[in-house]
Design a protein around this motif. Structure first.
Motif, PDB file in Angstrom:
ATOM      1  N   LEU A  14     -20.042  10.456  19.386  1.00 59.83           N
ATOM      2  CA  LEU A  14     -20.636   9.380  19.093  1.00 59.83           C
ATOM      3  C   LEU A  14     -20.076   8.709  17.835  1.00 59.83           C
ATOM      4  N   ILE A  15     -19.664   9.799  16.864  1.00 61.69           N
ATOM      5  CA  ILE A  15     -18.809   9.015  15.808  1.00 61.69           C
ATOM      6  C   ILE A  15     -17.503   8.322  16.062  1.00 61.69           C
ATOM      7  N   MET A  16     -16.711   9.209  17.035  1.00 64.13           N
ATOM      8  CA  MET A  16     -15.576   8.615  17.495  1.00 64.13           C
ATOM      9  C   MET A  16     -15.744   7.218  18.248  1.00 64.13           C
ATOM     10  N   ALA A  17     -16.741   7.181  19.256  1.00 69.80           N
ATOM     11  CA  ALA A  17     -17.078   5.920  20.073  1.00 69.80           C
ATOM     12  C   ALA A  17     -17.221   4.966  18.936  1.00 69.80           C
ATOM     13  N   PHE A  18     -18.309   5.247  17.892  1.00 73.62           N
ATOM     14  CA  PHE A  18     -18.236   4.227  16.998  1.00 73.62           C
ATOM     15  C   PHE A  18     -17.078   3.931  16.331  1.00 73.62           C
ATOM     16  N   ALA A  19     -16.166   4.521  15.991  1.00 72.50           N
ATOM     17  CA  ALA A  19     -14.895   4.283  15.264  1.00 72.50           C
ATOM     18  C   ALA A  19     -14.043   3.438  16.070  1.00 72.50           C
ATOM     19  N   LEU A  20     -14.074   3.696  17.314  1.00 73.16           N
ATOM     20  CA  LEU A  20     -13.482   2.904  18.317  1.00 73.16           C
ATOM     21  C   LEU A  20     -13.907   1.577  18.455  1.00 73.16           C
ATOM     22  N   GLY A  21     -15.232   1.492  18.685  1.00 69.27           N
ATOM     23  CA  GLY A  21     -16.186   0.109  19.009  1.00 69.27           C
ATOM     24  C   GLY A  21     -15.917  -0.851  17.506  1.00 69.27           C
ATOM     25  N   MET A  22     -15.775  -0.313  16.377  1.00 73.18           N
ATOM     26  CA  MET A  22     -15.763  -0.958  15.307  1.00 73.18           C
ATOM     27  C   MET A  22     -14.453  -2.171  15.490  1.00 73.18           C
ATOM     28  N   ASP A  23     -13.476  -1.538  16.040  1.00 68.55           N
ATOM     29  CA  ASP A  23     -12.309  -2.456  16.458  1.00 68.55           C
ATOM     30  C   ASP A  23     -12.763  -3.661  17.030  1.00 68.55           C
ATOM     31  N   ALA A  24     -13.459  -3.307  18.127  1.00 66.87           N
ATOM     32  CA  ALA A  24     -14.144  -4.555  19.190  1.00 66.87           C
ATOM     33  C   ALA A  24     -15.309  -5.302  18.242  1.00 66.87           C
ATOM     34  N   PHE A  25     -15.999  -4.745  17.473  1.00 68.75           N
ATOM     35  CA  PHE A  25     -16.950  -5.451  16.783  1.00 68.75           C
ATOM     36  C   PHE A  25     -16.276  -6.445  15.648  1.00 68.75           C
ATOM     37  N   SER A  26     -15.239  -5.928  14.889  1.00 69.81           N
ATOM     38  CA  SER A  26     -14.387  -6.687  14.229  1.00 69.81           C
ATOM     39  C   SER A  26     -14.060  -7.902  14.937  1.00 69.81           C
ATOM     40  N   VAL A  27     -13.480  -7.815  15.938  1.00 67.48           N
ATOM     41  CA  VAL A  27     -12.816  -9.068  17.053  1.00 67.48           C
ATOM     42  C   VAL A  27     -13.976  -9.706  17.355  1.00 67.48           C
ATOM     43  N   GLY A  28     -15.077  -9.079  17.697  1.00 66.37           N
ATOM     44  CA  GLY A  28     -16.266  -9.693  18.169  1.00 66.37           C
ATOM     45  C   GLY A  28     -16.843 -10.653  16.864  1.00 66.37           C
ATOM     46  N   LEU A  29     -16.819 -10.421  15.800  1.00 65.09           N
ATOM     47  CA  LEU A  29     -17.184 -11.291  14.710  1.00 65.09           C
ATOM     48  C   LEU A  29     -16.415 -12.598  14.863  1.00 65.09           C
ATOM     49  N   GLY A  30     -15.035 -12.311  14.902  1.00 65.43           N
ATOM     50  CA  GLY A  30     -14.223 -13.623  14.706  1.00 65.43           C
ATOM     51  C   GLY A  30     -14.477 -14.336  15.950  1.00 65.43           C
ATOM     52  N   MET A  31     -14.483 -13.750  17.176  1.00 68.03           N
ATOM     53  CA  MET A  31     -14.700 -14.244  18.395  1.00 68.03           C
ATOM     54  C   MET A  31     -16.193 -15.152  18.424  1.00 68.03           C
ATOM     55  N   GLY A  32     -17.055 -14.417  17.691  1.00 68.02           N
ATOM     56  CA  GLY A  32     -18.680 -15.047  17.820  1.00 68.02           C
ATOM     57  C   GLY A  32     -18.687 -16.318  17.063  1.00 68.02           C
ATOM     58  N   MET A  33     -17.665 -16.748  16.429  1.00 64.67           N
ATOM     59  CA  MET A  33     -17.648 -17.833  15.603  1.00 64.67           C
ATOM     60  C   MET A  33     -17.034 -19.124  16.577  1.00 64.67           C
ATOM     61  N   ILE A  34     -16.558 -18.789  17.656  1.00 68.85           N
ATOM     62  CA  ILE A  34     -16.306 -19.639  18.815  1.00 68.85           C
ATOM     63  C   ILE A  34     -17.758 -20.032  19.495  1.00 68.85           C
ATOM     64  N   LYS A  35     -17.815 -21.138  20.010  1.00 69.97           N
ATOM     65  CA  LYS A  35     -19.246 -21.613  20.426  1.00 69.97           C
ATOM     66  C   LYS A  35     -19.147 -20.788  21.707  1.00 69.97           C
ATOM     67  N   LEU A  36     -20.051 -19.841  21.879  1.00 73.53           N
ATOM     68  CA  LEU A  36     -20.276 -19.079  23.209  1.00 73.53           C
ATOM     69  C   LEU A  36     -21.638 -19.076  23.532  1.00 73.53           C
ATOM     70  N   LYS A  37     -21.840 -19.311  25.038  1.00 69.38           N
ATOM     71  CA  LYS A  37     -23.303 -18.950  25.418  1.00 69.38           C
ATOM     72  C   LYS A  37     -23.703 -17.530  25.332  1.00 69.38           C
ATOM     73  N   LEU A  38     -24.919 -17.284  25.468  1.00 64.09           N
ATOM     74  CA  LEU A  38     -25.349 -15.957  25.562  1.00 64.09           C
ATOM     75  C   LEU A  38     -24.912 -15.409  26.864  1.00 64.09           C
ATOM     76  N   LYS A  39     -24.764 -16.097  28.059  1.00 64.79           N
ATOM     77  CA  LYS A  39     -24.359 -15.261  29.336  1.00 64.79           C
ATOM     78  C   LYS A  39     -22.792 -15.148  29.046  1.00 64.79           C
ATOM     79  N   GLN A  40     -21.985 -15.769  28.284  1.00 61.62           N
ATOM     80  CA  GLN A  40     -20.707 -15.521  27.942  1.00 61.62           C
ATOM     81  C   GLN A  40     -20.713 -13.983  27.168  1.00 61.62           C
ATOM     82  N   ILE A  41     -21.471 -14.067  26.068  1.00 62.23           N
ATOM     83  CA  ILE A  41     -21.460 -12.934  25.212  1.00 62.23           C
ATOM     84  C   ILE A  41     -21.772 -11.568  26.108  1.00 62.23           C
ATOM     85  N   PHE A  42     -22.452 -11.819  27.043  1.00 62.06           N
ATOM     86  CA  PHE A  42     -22.976 -10.717  27.737  1.00 62.06           C
ATOM     87  C   PHE A  42     -21.739 -10.250  28.400  1.00 62.06           C
TER      88      PHE A  42
END
Length: 186
Positions: A14-42
């Motif tokens: 779980l700790i390793m999964a969290f560490a790896l997922g933080m990369d996706a979280f980080s990039v998701g922060l930047g991508m989240g600033m693009i206007k996306l619909k909830l369906k696209q986010i899903f």
């Protein structure tokens, strides 16, 4: 089956999964600033989750083969890969790139998913060498990265990306620590 060992392995994964997922979280922060619909986010979260299942799965299969072939040398290589990935994530967190190069739509989503899940291939390789439980590992990696991607995209919609750099640094530090632990078991 020793329940204490299983719980310890789950917590470690779980700790390793969290560490790896933080990369996706980080990039998701930047991508989240693009206007996306909830369906696209899903769909973006599900795609990232699927890639975080397949990439470590392939890595684990190769890692298990190497483990049987190379023994202790393979363990050292796996630890070295985790150390390298951790250092690379920490280093990249200090770069000043705030704007995403691609958008997570169509082929861009495929590139986005590969870019944030490549490190999970190498971690899967290391875990295959180490002998981690395959199904447990890939399910945890996929679920955690999917949730963290959704979280990053939603937070990115609301804030201006001030968390991204620090979360990737944390993720890299965790991978670095696990690499050192693999090479120098206590």
């Amino acid at each position: 089956m020793n329940i204490e060992l299983l719980v310890g392995e789950i917590i470690t994964l779980l700790i390793m999964a969290f560490a790896l997922g933080m990369d996706a979280f980080s990039v998701g922060l930047g991508m989240g600033m693009i206007k996306l619909k909830l369906k696209q986010i899903f769909y973006i979260g599900v795609t990232i989750g699927v890639f975080h299942v397949w990439m470590p799965l392939v890595g684990m299969v190769i890692g298990k083969f190497l483990s049987h072939s190379l023994g202790i040398i393979a363990t050292l290589i796996g630890g070295g890969l985790l150390i390298f990935l951790g250092i690379q994530m920490i280093y990249s967190s200090f770069k000043k790139e705030e704007e995403p190069l691609i958008t997570p739509v169509g082929f861009g989503m495929f590139i986005f998913a590969i870019s944030v899940s490549l490190d999970s291939f190498s971690v899967g390789l290391s875990l295959g060498i180490y002998g981690a439980r395959t199904l447990l590992t890939v399910l945890l990696f996929g679920i955690v990265s999917m949730i963290l991607t959704w979280t990053g995209l939603m937070v990115g919609k609301r804030f201006q990306g001030w968390v991204g750099k620090y979360s990737e640094t944390l993720g890299g530090s965790i991978l670095l620590a696990f690499g050192i632990k693999l090479i120098f078991p206590i």
